[in-house]
Structure formats: C-alpha cells, structure tokens
Design an enzyme around this catalytic site. Structure first.
Site, short mmCIF file in Angstrom:
data_model
loop_
_atom_site.label_atom_id
_atom_site.label_comp_id
_atom_site.label_asym_id
_atom_site.label_seq_id
_atom_site.Cartn_x
_atom_site.Cartn_y
_atom_site.Cartn_z
N ARG A 94 -107.26 31.49 5.10
CA ARG A 94 -106.68 30.62 4.06
C ARG A 94 -105.27 30.16 4.40
O ARG A 94 -104.50 29.80 3.51
CB ARG A 94 -106.71 31.30 2.69
CG ARG A 94 -108.12 31.64 2.23
CD ARG A 94 -108.17 31.93 0.75
NE ARG A 94 -109.54 32.16 0.33
CZ ARG A 94 -110.14 33.34 0.35
NH1 ARG A 94 -109.47 34.41 0.73
NH2 ARG A 94 -111.38 33.47 -0.02
N LYS A 136 -100.15 16.39 7.30
CA LYS A 136 -101.55 15.98 7.18
C LYS A 136 -102.27 16.54 8.39
O LYS A 136 -101.90 16.27 9.53
CB LYS A 136 -101.67 14.45 7.21
CG LYS A 136 -101.49 13.79 5.88
CD LYS A 136 -101.86 12.31 6.01
CE LYS A 136 -101.62 11.57 4.73
NZ LYS A 136 -101.82 10.11 4.86
N GLU A 177 -96.19 2.60 15.83
CA GLU A 177 -95.83 3.40 14.64
C GLU A 177 -94.34 3.25 14.33
O GLU A 177 -93.92 3.28 13.18
CB GLU A 177 -96.19 4.87 14.84
CG GLU A 177 -97.68 5.17 14.93
CD GLU A 177 -98.42 5.12 13.58
OE1 GLU A 177 -97.79 4.86 12.54
OE2 GLU A 177 -99.65 5.31 13.59
N LYS A 233 -89.91 9.09 7.74
CA LYS A 233 -91.12 9.84 7.37
C LYS A 233 -90.76 11.05 6.53
O LYS A 233 -91.43 11.37 5.54
CB LYS A 233 -91.91 10.24 8.63
CG LYS A 233 -93.18 10.98 8.27
CD LYS A 233 -94.41 10.58 9.01
CE LYS A 233 -95.62 11.18 8.29
NZ LYS A 233 -96.83 11.17 9.04
N GLU A 283 -99.49 12.44 -1.21
CA GLU A 283 -99.90 11.03 -1.25
C GLU A 283 -100.40 10.61 -2.62
O GLU A 283 -101.51 10.07 -2.76
CB GLU A 283 -100.96 10.75 -0.17
CG GLU A 283 -101.04 9.29 0.21
CD GLU A 283 -101.81 9.06 1.49
OE1 GLU A 283 -101.17 8.85 2.53
OE2 GLU A 283 -103.06 9.14 1.48
N ARG A 340 -96.40 7.75 -0.55
CA ARG A 340 -96.70 8.07 0.86
C ARG A 340 -97.65 7.06 1.50
O ARG A 340 -97.66 6.90 2.72
CB ARG A 340 -97.25 9.50 0.96
CG ARG A 340 -97.47 9.92 2.40
CD ARG A 340 -97.83 11.39 2.55
NE ARG A 340 -98.08 11.68 3.95
CZ ARG A 340 -98.06 12.89 4.47
NH1 ARG A 340 -97.79 13.93 3.72
NH2 ARG A 340 -98.31 13.08 5.76
N ASN A 375 -99.21 4.09 5.53
CA ASN A 375 -100.51 3.61 6.02
C ASN A 375 -100.50 2.10 6.28
O ASN A 375 -101.57 1.52 6.52
CB ASN A 375 -101.62 3.93 5.00
CG ASN A 375 -101.82 5.42 4.85
OD1 ASN A 375 -101.57 6.18 5.77
ND2 ASN A 375 -102.25 5.85 3.67
N HIS A 431 -102.93 0.62 8.70
CA HIS A 431 -103.91 1.65 9.05
C HIS A 431 -105.30 1.43 8.45
O HIS A 431 -106.27 1.95 9.00
CB HIS A 431 -103.39 3.03 8.64
CG HIS A 431 -102.36 3.57 9.59
ND1 HIS A 431 -101.18 2.94 9.85
CD2 HIS A 431 -102.36 4.69 10.39
CE1 HIS A 431 -100.47 3.63 10.73
NE2 HIS A 431 -101.17 4.69 11.09
N HIS A 491 -107.76 1.82 11.34
CA HIS A 491 -108.74 2.91 11.45
C HIS A 491 -110.15 2.36 11.67
O HIS A 491 -110.94 2.95 12.41
CB HIS A 491 -108.72 3.77 10.18
CG HIS A 491 -107.63 4.80 10.18
ND1 HIS A 491 -107.33 5.57 9.08
CD2 HIS A 491 -106.77 5.20 11.14
CE1 HIS A 491 -106.33 6.38 9.37
NE2 HIS A 491 -105.96 6.18 10.60
N HIS A 543 -104.75 4.90 19.15
CA HIS A 543 -104.50 4.76 17.71
C HIS A 543 -103.45 3.66 17.47
O HIS A 543 -103.66 2.77 16.63
CB HIS A 543 -104.01 6.11 17.15
CG HIS A 543 -103.58 6.04 15.72
ND1 HIS A 543 -104.46 5.85 14.68
CD2 HIS A 543 -102.34 6.13 15.16
CE1 HIS A 543 -103.79 5.83 13.53
NE2 HIS A 543 -102.50 6.01 13.79
N1 GLY Z 1 -99.83 8.98 8.99
C1 GLY Z 1 -99.59 8.69 7.65
C2 GLY Z 1 -99.10 9.86 6.87
O1 GLY Z 1 -98.73 10.86 7.44
O2 GLY Z 1 -99.08 9.81 5.67
#
Ligand code: GLY
Length: 352
Positions: free
Chosen positions: A113, A135, A177, A217, A227, A231, A235, A238, A242, A254
């Site tokens: 956990r 993430k 990025e 960030k 998010e 947040r 994206n 993205h 994606h 990416h």
């Molecule tokens: N890569 C986008 C984020 O970390 O929210």
C-alpha cells in the site's frame, strides 16, 4: 543544487544540479533495501555500473521506452519485491525517462500500500514533467496511463549531466514540454527560447530551462495535486498528443506527439477562445526551430481512429472530449464543448 519545493500529499524537493551520485548514496543510507529500476541503456552505463559495484541493492532492468509501462513488467517487479522480502521501510528508485519513473512510482505506490520512492529523471521530458508531480501509472490496451495513482516521490534529483546522454531528437522531444510550460504559465521561458538559435544552444541553457519549468509544475501541482481542475493546464497539447502516440504505437516520442498536439490545441483555441492566429504561427515556428513535428501524415493517422482514441482518453468526461487551450500566451483555458465538426476541421488544418 537548486531546490524547488512541491506540496502534495507529502512535501518534497526537486533538486536540480549535477549530483545524482550523492543523492543515491543518501538513499542507501536511509533504507536497508533499495530496488533500482532502470532501462538497459542506463543500467549498463559506466556510471551506474560503478555505483552498483559498491552498494547493496537489487537492480531491475526494464524494457526500453513506453513498452515498460505495462502490467507484465509491473507484475515482474511485484514478484521481485516479494522474493526479496521488501518491507515498508524499504525503497524504490527509478532512474531513466518518464516511462521508468512512472513505472517505478506506480509499483512503489502499490507495494504494501505504498513504500518510499525516489525519481532520478535522465531525460529532459522526465525532468520537466513526468518525474515531478506524483502522477504514476502504466498503460493498458485501451490507452495511456489508464491504471495508476497519485503518489509523490520522497524527492527528485534532476542531474543535468544526464542530458548529455540524449540524442538531439530526444532532447528536442523534451523541449516540447518546456514550450508547453512557457505557453501556459511562464512567458520568460518563451523569451529565452526565442533567443536560442539551435538545439546545441538549448542544451547549454538546460539548467535554467529545467529550473523554470519545474518551478511552474511545482506551483500548479502544489495547488491542485489530484487534478481537480487547475492541474489540467499541464495537459495543454496532450489530448490530441496522447491519441497520436497511441495511434502510432509509440513510434513517436511523447514530446513529438505533444508538439503536434500543441499545434492542434492552438488552432482549436483560435476557433473557441479567440487565440490570435499570429500566435499559432509563432508557436508552430518555435516548435519547428527545434525540429519538432507540427503536422500529421493523414495516411498514418486517419481522423476516425484519432477521434476514437481521444474519446477513450481519461481526460474525456461523459463522452465529451476535453482540451486545454489558450486565450493568449500565458492564459490557458478549458475547451469542453468543441463540436465534432470543429475537431475534424482542425485536424484537416494539420494534415500534410
Ligand atoms: N503531465 C501532466 C501532469 O503531471 O499533470
């Protein structure tokens, strides 16, 4: 070392500099057992071999690239943790690109956990995005990052000297990025990139570009770790990116897919948020200066496949595909109700 704090479910620091070795030594001092997860091109590097000869730990070599972010690799790691009797006070270190740190964090979040984990990103994309923010995840047949967790590392060490190991193509992919970060929050990044004439010059200024991007960030993640909404600005580019990545089975980096996604999102912003077309042209020029793709081959990417992939993306809600766009540079906003016709017309503007 330059230090940037992130406040999430725990507070931690991103260290930016050139001292990954002492960073690893401190992890060995803090934990009895350490599992290092790294792809072969990192694990076999002289640097890591020198390290492994002098320390007591387990090394797991992942497949390269996005292929490592799958259930079978995670399962092998869980088996290894079990066989090695990893307990709650032991730790995992991910050394590599974003795929490796995503995988390492995910396995750490699920073992018992949740055990401590540390990220040592070795790519520009990993330093400015993937390794910061907690993430973690793996992909499934249906899409990218569909299984995962929000689970912060104990700390992150972005050692700029790793960037010397990158090809220009990989370095540029990371710049996508950085450019994204400039457009959503820090226009000084864009000013800096304007003055840079080549990928070589960008490499020379990597420390500052990484520090500025991580600062953005860290601020965003510290306000909205899980998010809720803010947040999502990270994206930008993205949603479409994606879909492209998945559609070409990760043949593009990416950042390359995100680059095309940024162009798409800027064009969509013209129609929905009043973004100035001159700014779209400017964004496209900036991406192309660093040899990033901005257009698509329609024979490789047909619209119905991309639409189906975007509809399955975790960013879509109630069947509505969600995008982040721009009102102006530095002013991101959400695009939640773009019509199917508008999306298709935008796709048609970016096919060769
Ligand atoms: N890569 C986008 C984020 O970390 O929210």
């Amino acid at each position: 070392m330059h230090r940037i704090s992130v406040g999430a479910e725990i507070n931690y620091e991103v260290l930016i500099g050139s001292e990954w070795r002492p960073f690893v030594d401190s992890i060995f001092s803090a934990h009895k057992k350490v599992l290092i997860i790294a792809p072969s091109y990192i694990a076999t590097s002289a640097k890591l071999l020198a390290l492994t000869q002098n320390s007591d730990h387990t090394l797991f070599i992942t497949p390269d690239g996005e292929a490592q972010k799958d259930y079978s690799t995670a399962q092998r790691l869980w088996n290894l943790l079990g066989e090695s009797e990893f307990g709650r006070k032991d730790a995992i270190v991910g050394i590599g690109g974003g795929a490796t740190t995503d995988l390492a964090g995910f396995v750490a979040s699920t073992w018992l956990r949740g055990i401590d984990w540390y990220a040592i990103p070795t790519t520009l994309a990993g330093m400015v995005d993937a390794a910061v923010g907690g993430k973690t995840g793996i992909n499934t047949g249906s899409g990218k990052n569909l299984v995962g967790s929000f689970y912060s590392p104990k700390s992150v060490c972005a050692d700029i000297t790793w960037l010397e190991t990158l090809t220009d193509r990989d370095f540029s992919a990371g710049l996508a990025e950085v450019i994204k970060t400039g457009y959503i929050r820090d226009l000084t990044i864009l000013d800096q990139l304007e003055t840079i004439k080549s990928i070589g010059e960008a490499r020379e200024q990597a420390f500052e570009l990484v520090a500025k991007s991580v600062a953005v960030k860290a601020t965003v993640v510290s306000s909205d770790f899980k998010e809720g909404k803010l947040r999502e600005i990270l994206n930008f580019g993205h949603t479409f990116g994606h879909a492209i990545e998945k559609n070409c089975q990760y043949a593009l980096r990416h950042g390359e897919a995100v680059s095309i996604g940024l162009h798409f999102a800027a064009l969509l912003s013209e129609a929905t948020l009043g973004f100035d077309p001159n700014e779209t042209a400017h964004l496209k020029r900036l991406l192309e200066k660093f040899h990033l793709p901005t257009m698509l081959d329609p024979h490789e990417h047909n619209w119905s496949d991309l639409l189906a992939l975007m509809s399955g993306d975790k960013k879509s809600r109630d069947g509505q595909i969600r995008f982040v766009g721009l009102r102006a540079p530095g002013e991101p906003d959400w695009i939640e109700a773009a019509s199917a016709d508008l999306l298709k017309a935008t796709y048609e503007k970016i096919v060769l």
